[in-house]
Design a protein around this motif. Structure first.
Motif, PDB file in Angstrom:
ATOM      1  N   PRO A  44       0.817  -1.227   0.000  1.00 48.01           N
ATOM      2  CA  PRO A  44       0.000   0.000   0.000  1.00 48.01           C
ATOM      3  C   PRO A  44       0.846   1.269   0.000  1.00 48.01           C
ATOM      4  N   ALA A  45       2.009   1.218   0.617  1.00 49.28           N
ATOM      5  CA  ALA A  45       2.870   2.398   0.642  1.00 49.28           C
ATOM      6  C   ALA A  45       3.411   2.701  -0.744  1.00 49.28           C
ATOM      7  N   THR A  46       3.853   1.671  -1.458  1.00 51.48           N
ATOM      8  CA  THR A  46       4.433   1.903  -2.773  1.00 51.48           C
ATOM      9  C   THR A  46       3.371   2.076  -3.851  1.00 51.48           C
ATOM     10  N   GLY A  47       2.206   1.488  -3.647  1.00 49.49           N
ATOM     11  CA  GLY A  47       1.148   1.576  -4.647  1.00 49.49           C
ATOM     12  C   GLY A  47       0.272   2.798  -4.523  1.00 49.49           C
ATOM     13  N   PRO A  51       2.577   7.656  -4.497  1.00 50.33           N
ATOM     14  CA  PRO A  51       1.908   8.447  -5.532  1.00 50.33           C
ATOM     15  C   PRO A  51       1.031   9.573  -4.963  1.00 50.33           C
ATOM     16  N   LEU A  52       0.386   9.346  -3.824  1.00 54.12           N
ATOM     17  CA  LEU A  52      -0.401  10.423  -3.211  1.00 54.12           C
ATOM     18  C   LEU A  52       0.489  11.595  -2.809  1.00 54.12           C
ATOM     19  N   VAL A  53       1.670  11.300  -2.300  1.00 52.41           N
ATOM     20  CA  VAL A  53       2.608  12.360  -1.941  1.00 52.41           C
ATOM     21  C   VAL A  53       3.020  13.143  -3.192  1.00 52.41           C
ATOM     22  N   VAL A  54       3.304  12.435  -4.280  1.00 54.79           N
ATOM     23  CA  VAL A  54       3.698  13.101  -5.531  1.00 54.79           C
ATOM     24  C   VAL A  54       2.554  13.961  -6.061  1.00 54.79           C
ATOM     25  N   ILE A  55       1.327  13.449  -6.026  1.00 50.76           N
ATOM     26  CA  ILE A  55       0.172  14.230  -6.479  1.00 50.76           C
ATOM     27  C   ILE A  55      -0.022  15.456  -5.599  1.00 50.76           C
ATOM     28  N   GLY A  56       0.165  15.296  -4.298  1.00 54.00           N
ATOM     29  CA  GLY A  56       0.060  16.439  -3.385  1.00 54.00           C
ATOM     30  C   GLY A  56       1.094  17.507  -3.696  1.00 54.00           C
ATOM     31  N   ILE A  57       2.306  17.096  -4.002  1.00 61.22           N
ATOM     32  CA  ILE A  57       3.352  18.056  -4.372  1.00 61.22           C
ATOM     33  C   ILE A  57       2.988  18.747  -5.684  1.00 61.22           C
ATOM     34  N   PHE A  58       2.450  17.982  -6.639  1.00 66.21           N
ATOM     35  CA  PHE A  58       2.024  18.577  -7.906  1.00 66.21           C
ATOM     36  C   PHE A  58       0.937  19.615  -7.683  1.00 66.21           C
ATOM     37  N   VAL A  59      -0.049  19.300  -6.847  1.00 71.21           N
ATOM     38  CA  VAL A  59      -1.120  20.259  -6.546  1.00 71.21           C
ATOM     39  C   VAL A  59      -0.544  21.515  -5.905  1.00 71.21           C
ATOM     40  N   HIS A  60       0.378  21.349  -4.978  1.00 72.61           N
ATOM     41  CA  HIS A  60       0.988  22.508  -4.319  1.00 72.61           C
ATOM     42  C   HIS A  60       1.752  23.377  -5.318  1.00 72.61           C
ATOM     43  N   LEU A  61       2.583  22.751  -6.142  1.00 69.58           N
ATOM     44  CA  LEU A  61       3.358  23.521  -7.115  1.00 69.58           C
ATOM     45  C   LEU A  61       2.462  24.209  -8.141  1.00 69.58           C
ATOM     46  N   THR A  62       1.392  23.515  -8.562  1.00 69.35           N
ATOM     47  CA  THR A  62       0.461  24.110  -9.525  1.00 69.35           C
ATOM     48  C   THR A  62      -0.284  25.288  -8.908  1.00 69.35           C
ATOM     49  N   GLY A  63      -0.686  25.162  -7.667  1.00 67.15           N
ATOM     50  CA  GLY A  63      -1.373  26.272  -7.006  1.00 67.15           C
ATOM     51  C   GLY A  63      -0.459  27.461  -6.756  1.00 67.15           C
ATOM     52  N   ILE A  79       5.231   9.044 -10.950  1.00 61.85           N
ATOM     53  CA  ILE A  79       4.217   8.079 -10.510  1.00 61.85           C
ATOM     54  C   ILE A  79       4.356   6.773 -11.287  1.00 61.85           C
ATOM     55  N   CYS A  80       4.544   6.857 -12.598  1.00 59.76           N
ATOM     56  CA  CYS A  80       4.735   5.637 -13.401  1.00 59.76           C
ATOM     57  C   CYS A  80       5.981   4.879 -12.951  1.00 59.76           C
ATOM     58  N   ALA A  81       7.053   5.597 -12.701  1.00 60.05           N
ATOM     59  CA  ALA A  81       8.287   4.945 -12.256  1.00 60.05           C
ATOM     60  C   ALA A  81       8.097   4.282 -10.898  1.00 60.05           C
ATOM     61  N   LEU A  82       7.380   4.936  -9.991  1.00 61.01           N
ATOM     62  CA  LEU A  82       7.127   4.337  -8.675  1.00 61.01           C
ATOM     63  C   LEU A  82       6.365   3.030  -8.804  1.00 61.01           C
ATOM     64  N   VAL A  83       5.333   3.014  -9.629  1.00 61.66           N
ATOM     65  CA  VAL A  83       4.517   1.808  -9.776  1.00 61.66           C
ATOM     66  C   VAL A  83       5.316   0.693 -10.453  1.00 61.66           C
ATOM     67  N   ILE A  84       6.015   1.020 -11.527  1.00 61.95           N
ATOM     68  CA  ILE A  84       6.757  -0.007 -12.268  1.00 61.95           C
ATOM     69  C   ILE A  84       7.922  -0.546 -11.441  1.00 61.95           C
ATOM     70  N   VAL A  85       8.711   0.340 -10.870  1.00 57.55           N
ATOM     71  CA  VAL A  85       9.886  -0.101 -10.118  1.00 57.55           C
ATOM     72  C   VAL A  85       9.479  -0.878  -8.873  1.00 57.55           C
ATOM     73  N   LEU A  88       8.402  -4.442  -9.988  1.00 61.89           N
ATOM     74  CA  LEU A  88       9.551  -5.272 -10.360  1.00 61.89           C
ATOM     75  C   LEU A  88      10.426  -5.594  -9.152  1.00 61.89           C
ATOM     76  N   ALA A  89      10.629  -4.625  -8.297  1.00 63.62           N
ATOM     77  CA  ALA A  89      11.477  -4.847  -7.128  1.00 63.62           C
ATOM     78  C   ALA A  89      10.847  -5.854  -6.171  1.00 63.62           C
ATOM     79  N   SER A  90       9.543  -5.750  -5.945  1.00 66.06           N
ATOM     80  CA  SER A  90       8.914  -6.687  -5.014  1.00 66.06           C
ATOM     81  C   SER A  90       8.940  -8.104  -5.564  1.00 66.06           C
ATOM     82  N   ASN A  91       8.762  -8.262  -6.869  1.00 64.71           N
ATOM     83  CA  ASN A  91       8.838  -9.584  -7.473  1.00 64.71           C
ATOM     84  C   ASN A  91      10.253 -10.150  -7.347  1.00 64.71           C
TER      85      ASN A  91
END
Length: 143
Positions: A44-47, A51-63, A79-85, A88-91
């Motif tokens: 849940p942390a990586t999935g 990504p929620l932290v990255v989206i929050g930073i994006f919202v802050h920078l955009t505002g 976000i794509c790199a976090l999900v893909i890496v 693969l890393a967990s596998n």
């Protein structure tokens, strides 16, 4: 509150929500019985958390700085790199843990990597017939 903007509230909620998921996953890891369970409870942390932290930073920078395509591109790639890496890393880590011979909790089922054949269906059929399962495939070549 002078200077308070709505985007700051939204960004704060997203970042704190992501951080809370990471914290809860870390605490859950302490309660896990083996390495495979530790990796499973951290998903849940990586999935979602990171990504929620990255989206929050994006919202802050955009505002704060107005919308910029470069910021959106960086957030999307991150976000794509976090999900893909993380996938693969967990596998890779799960296979390494299993091949290392680290002790597993007896309640960890199914043991697809240790079962005979190519998949769980074949191993279930041999278990029903009373035949012992053999280690085959990449796990057997670990010697």
């Amino acid at each position: 509150m002078a200077g308070f903007e709505v985007y700051e509230l939204i960004a704060s909620v997203l970042i704190l929500g992501g951080a809370l998921l990471v914290l809860l996953s870390a605490v859950s890891m302490l309660r896990a019985n083996d390495a495979l369970q530790m990796m499973n409870v951290f998903s849940p942390a990586t999935g979602m958390g990171l990504p929620l932290v990255v989206i929050g930073i994006f919202v802050h920078l955009t505002g704060r700085d107005r919308f910029e395509w470069w910021t959106l591109l960086m957030a999307a790639v991150t976000i794509c790199a976090l999900v893909i890496v993380s996938s693969l890393a967990s596998n890779t880590l799960a296979r390494a843990v299993y091949q290392s011979g680290a002790p597993l909790d007896p309640a960890t089922r199914p043991q697809d990597l240790a079962d005979a054949g190519t998949g769980p269906q074949e191993s279930a059929e041999s278990a029903e017939a009373g035949e012992p399962a053999e280690r085959t495939g990449w796990a057997a070549t670990d010697d």
